[in-house]
Design a protein around this motif. Sequence first.
Motif, short mmCIF file in Angstrom:
data_model
loop_
_atom_site.label_atom_id
_atom_site.label_comp_id
_atom_site.label_asym_id
_atom_site.label_seq_id
_atom_site.Cartn_x
_atom_site.Cartn_y
_atom_site.Cartn_z
N PRO A 14 -6.30 3.28 13.06
CA PRO A 14 -6.06 3.61 14.57
C PRO A 14 -6.81 4.91 14.60
CG PRO A 14 -4.05 3.74 12.95
CD PRO A 14 -5.25 3.49 12.13
N VAL A 15 -6.93 5.01 16.06
CA VAL A 15 -7.64 6.16 16.70
C VAL A 15 -7.16 7.52 16.32
CG1 VAL A 15 -8.62 4.75 18.57
CG2 VAL A 15 -6.61 5.96 18.96
N THR A 16 -5.88 7.55 15.93
CA THR A 16 -5.22 8.69 15.34
C THR A 16 -5.67 8.96 14.01
OG1 THR A 16 -3.40 7.59 14.93
CG2 THR A 16 -3.42 8.70 17.18
N GLY A 17 -6.21 7.77 13.23
CA GLY A 17 -6.27 8.09 11.95
C GLY A 17 -5.31 7.43 11.05
N GLU A 21 -6.97 14.75 5.50
CA GLU A 21 -7.33 14.47 4.20
C GLU A 21 -6.16 14.38 3.35
OE1 GLU A 21 -10.41 12.96 3.41
OE2 GLU A 21 -11.24 13.39 5.33
N GLY A 22 -5.32 13.53 3.48
CA GLY A 22 -4.27 13.43 2.41
C GLY A 22 -4.86 12.62 0.99
N ARG A 23 -3.85 13.06 -0.05
CA ARG A 23 -4.37 12.45 -1.20
C ARG A 23 -4.37 10.97 -1.39
NH1 ARG A 23 -0.21 16.74 -3.37
NH2 ARG A 23 -1.57 18.43 -3.79
N GLN A 24 -3.32 10.46 -0.83
CA GLN A 24 -3.39 8.93 -0.82
C GLN A 24 -4.76 8.25 -0.15
OE1 GLN A 24 -0.07 6.92 0.73
NE2 GLN A 24 -0.40 5.20 -0.59
N ARG A 61 -16.29 2.47 4.66
CA ARG A 61 -16.53 3.03 5.74
C ARG A 61 -15.48 2.71 6.61
NH1 ARG A 61 -21.25 0.20 7.61
NH2 ARG A 61 -20.77 -1.46 6.86
N GLY A 62 -14.93 3.93 7.49
CA GLY A 62 -13.73 3.52 8.47
C GLY A 62 -14.23 3.91 10.00
#
Length: 147
Positions: free
Chosen positions: A38-41, A54-57, A66-67
């Motif tokens: 999503p555009v919000t990540g 940057e979360g652990r999961q 590539r995102g």
Amino acid sequence: MTGLFEDVRVLEFGQYVAAPYAAELFAHGGADVVTIEPVTGAPTRYNSSVGPHEGRQYIVKARGKRGIPVDLGTADGLAVVKRLAGASDVLITNVRPGVAERLGLDFDSLHADHPSLVFGQISGFGSEGPIATRPSVDMIAQSWSGL
């Protein structure tokens, strides 16, 4: 030494564990993996944060990929994903049953133009039955199974 999936292009649009993990395994095997966020990540960017976005999961599930942030609620966003699907060998998703169909990103919609596309759809409760359309994640599956 080349990876098992060296010449395979994978498109992933999913969330949390199932689809991202399946695509991660392809990436570990050398596949070119593109994940749609999503555009919000991706939601996992905000779980157990180790830094900004940057979360652990997320760090684990995004390895080797590539995102691309895409708004699937727009015609332009859907066109981008359909174009990427057409250039891919494998598409992996874990959206609720009915969502891929509504977006035109399901097997039947894509197969006509891309007959060699391998389509993997992961669902918490299957594609049919009284609870098929319910959302599910690992924690829900664990609670239902008694784990």
